[in-house]
Design a protein around this motif. Structure first.
Motif, PDB file in Angstrom:
ATOM      1  N   GLU A 205      21.937  57.343  55.593  1.00 12.61           N
ATOM      2  CA  GLU A 205      23.106  57.474  54.715  1.00 12.61           C
ATOM      3  C   GLU A 205      22.803  56.952  53.313  1.00 12.61           C
ATOM      4  OE1 GLU A 205      26.371  55.333  56.644  1.00 12.61           O
ATOM      5  OE2 GLU A 205      25.766  53.502  55.630  1.00 12.61           O
ATOM      6  N   GLY A 209      25.211  59.663  48.768  1.00 10.47           N
ATOM      7  CA  GLY A 209      26.295  59.820  47.792  1.00 10.47           C
ATOM      8  C   GLY A 209      25.782  59.988  46.381  1.00 10.47           C
ATOM      9  N   SER A 212      24.031  63.479  45.893  1.00  9.23           N
ATOM     10  CA  SER A 212      24.834  64.691  46.099  1.00  9.23           C
ATOM     11  C   SER A 212      25.693  64.951  44.867  1.00  9.23           C
ATOM     12  CB  SER A 212      25.753  64.513  47.318  1.00  9.23           C
ATOM     13  OG  SER A 212      24.977  64.211  48.452  1.00  9.23           O
ATOM     14  N   GLY A 215      29.104  64.083  45.439  1.00 12.09           N
ATOM     15  CA  GLY A 215      29.335  62.778  46.065  1.00 12.09           C
ATOM     16  C   GLY A 215      29.514  62.949  47.561  1.00 12.09           C
ATOM     17  N   TRP A 216      29.539  61.840  48.299  1.00 11.48           N
ATOM     18  CA  TRP A 216      29.663  61.949  49.765  1.00 11.48           C
ATOM     19  C   TRP A 216      30.317  60.697  50.313  1.00 11.48           C
ATOM     20  CZ3 TRP A 216      29.776  65.650  53.080  1.00 11.48           C
ATOM     21  CH2 TRP A 216      29.672  65.371  54.449  1.00 11.48           C
ATOM     22  N   ASP A 217      31.339  60.871  51.143  1.00  7.01           N
ATOM     23  CA  ASP A 217      32.044  59.754  51.769  1.00  7.01           C
ATOM     24  C   ASP A 217      31.670  59.733  53.256  1.00  7.01           C
ATOM     25  OD1 ASP A 217      33.788  57.985  52.929  1.00  7.01           O
ATOM     26  OD2 ASP A 217      35.613  58.884  52.083  1.00  7.01           O
ATOM     27  N   GLY A 248      27.921  67.660  50.480  1.00  3.59           N
ATOM     28  CA  GLY A 248      28.073  67.252  49.083  1.00  3.59           C
ATOM     29  C   GLY A 248      27.091  67.943  48.156  1.00  3.59           C
TER      30      GLY A 248
END
Ligand code: NAD
Length: 255
Positions: A205, A209, A212, A215-217, A248
């Motif tokens: 992980e 974010g 990407s 973004g990435w949650d 993302g």
């Protein structure tokens, strides 16, 4: 009007409310679908409890994808609740700890075999078992973690995912003439039970974010759930054997 009005869906893989399948079941109901859940063994009880958190009650039937008995009984168990299926979500993955986390060169075949059976071959088992329920065609959707490349720590689960993605393409070939589409959604890393049980998951992980463009949650399972449901709707009528990235935009960037 909902995107999935009148659709009858079998959703496997709800373990907690962080499961990707939970978001699929929730959004499916919000969009008008009738949902049947499946779970297995001791997890049946947990899934039944979690199912109460959905907008509407959903029945839970038993399906261990490695059990010939459960696979043979699937049609009858589903028909106790709905008269057929328009969509099936495969949201199932498992690999023994020995098969992940940096032990690639020393993993025993028996551990690899377990990973491949539960995580890849099961897409064939589930699709074939559900086929008699999709007499008017349907859509099978699975979840993958892009197996075109090698990742840190993912190891034999990555190999199983490569087999899974290939299985989807062969199923697309053989089930297309029966009107059944088979596609996979490649999700970015999400903090579910399956993911956090991978030793060293943090390294996957890590910078997702930042790298990407969108973004990435890692706590939001709704984006892959929405994509899976779009594939089960009438809006992808000519798409099969495809892998859709919901990450993302990570996969499209160079380092
Ligand atoms: P999860 O732990 O919530 O779900 C995994 C599910 O697999 C559980 O519900 C479990 O009951 C089920 N399962 C395991 N063995 C089974 C068997 N023999 N028979 C039937 N069901 C069985 O985790 P998740 O992340 O929601 O995983 C769902 C899918 O998404 C998996 O295929 C996973 O590889 C994939 N995926 C996850 C991520 C991520 O980062 N979480 C990213 C991409 C793809």
């Amino acid at each position: 009007m909902g995107l999935l009005d009148g659709k009858r869906l079998l959703v496997t893989g709800v373990l907690t409310d962080r499961s990707i399948a939970f978001a699929v079941a929730r959004v499916a109901q919000e969009e008008g679908a009738e949902v049947v859940l499946s779970s297995f063994g001791r997890q049946m009880k947990i899934t039944s409890t979690i199912a109460k958190r959905l907008p509407e009650p959903a029945p839970v039937i038993e399906l261990d994808v490695t059990s010939e008995e459960d696979l043979a009984a699937l049609e009858g168990r589903v028909r106790e609740h709905v008269d057929g299926l328009d969509g099936v979500l495969h949201s199932i993955g498992f690999a023994p700890k020995e098969a992940m986390g940096g032990n690639f060169l020393n993993t025993a075949w028996s551990d690899v075999a377990t990973a491949v059976q539960i995580s890849a071959y099961s897409l064939k088992s589930l699709s074939v078992a559900a086929l008699p329920l999709m007499a008017n065609g349907g859509s099978v959707v699975g979840l993958t973690f892009d197996a075109r490349v090698a990742w840190p720590v993912y190891d034999w689960m990555g190999v199983a995912k490569a087999a899974f993605e290939s299985t989807a393409r062969y199923l697309a070939r053989d089930l297309g003439p029966k009107g059944v589409r088979v596609n996979v959604v490649s999700a970015g890393p999400l903090r579910t039970t399956a993911a956090t049980s991978i030793p060293g998951f943090e390294t996957l992980e890590g910078t997702w974010g930042e790298r990407s463009p969108l973004g990435w949650d890692v706590t939001n399972t709704e984006p892959p759930a929405r994509a899976a449901l779009a594939l089960m709707s009438d809006w992808f009528p000519a798409t099969t054997g495809e892998m859709i990235h919901v990450d993302g935009g990570f996969h499209a960037m160079g380092s």
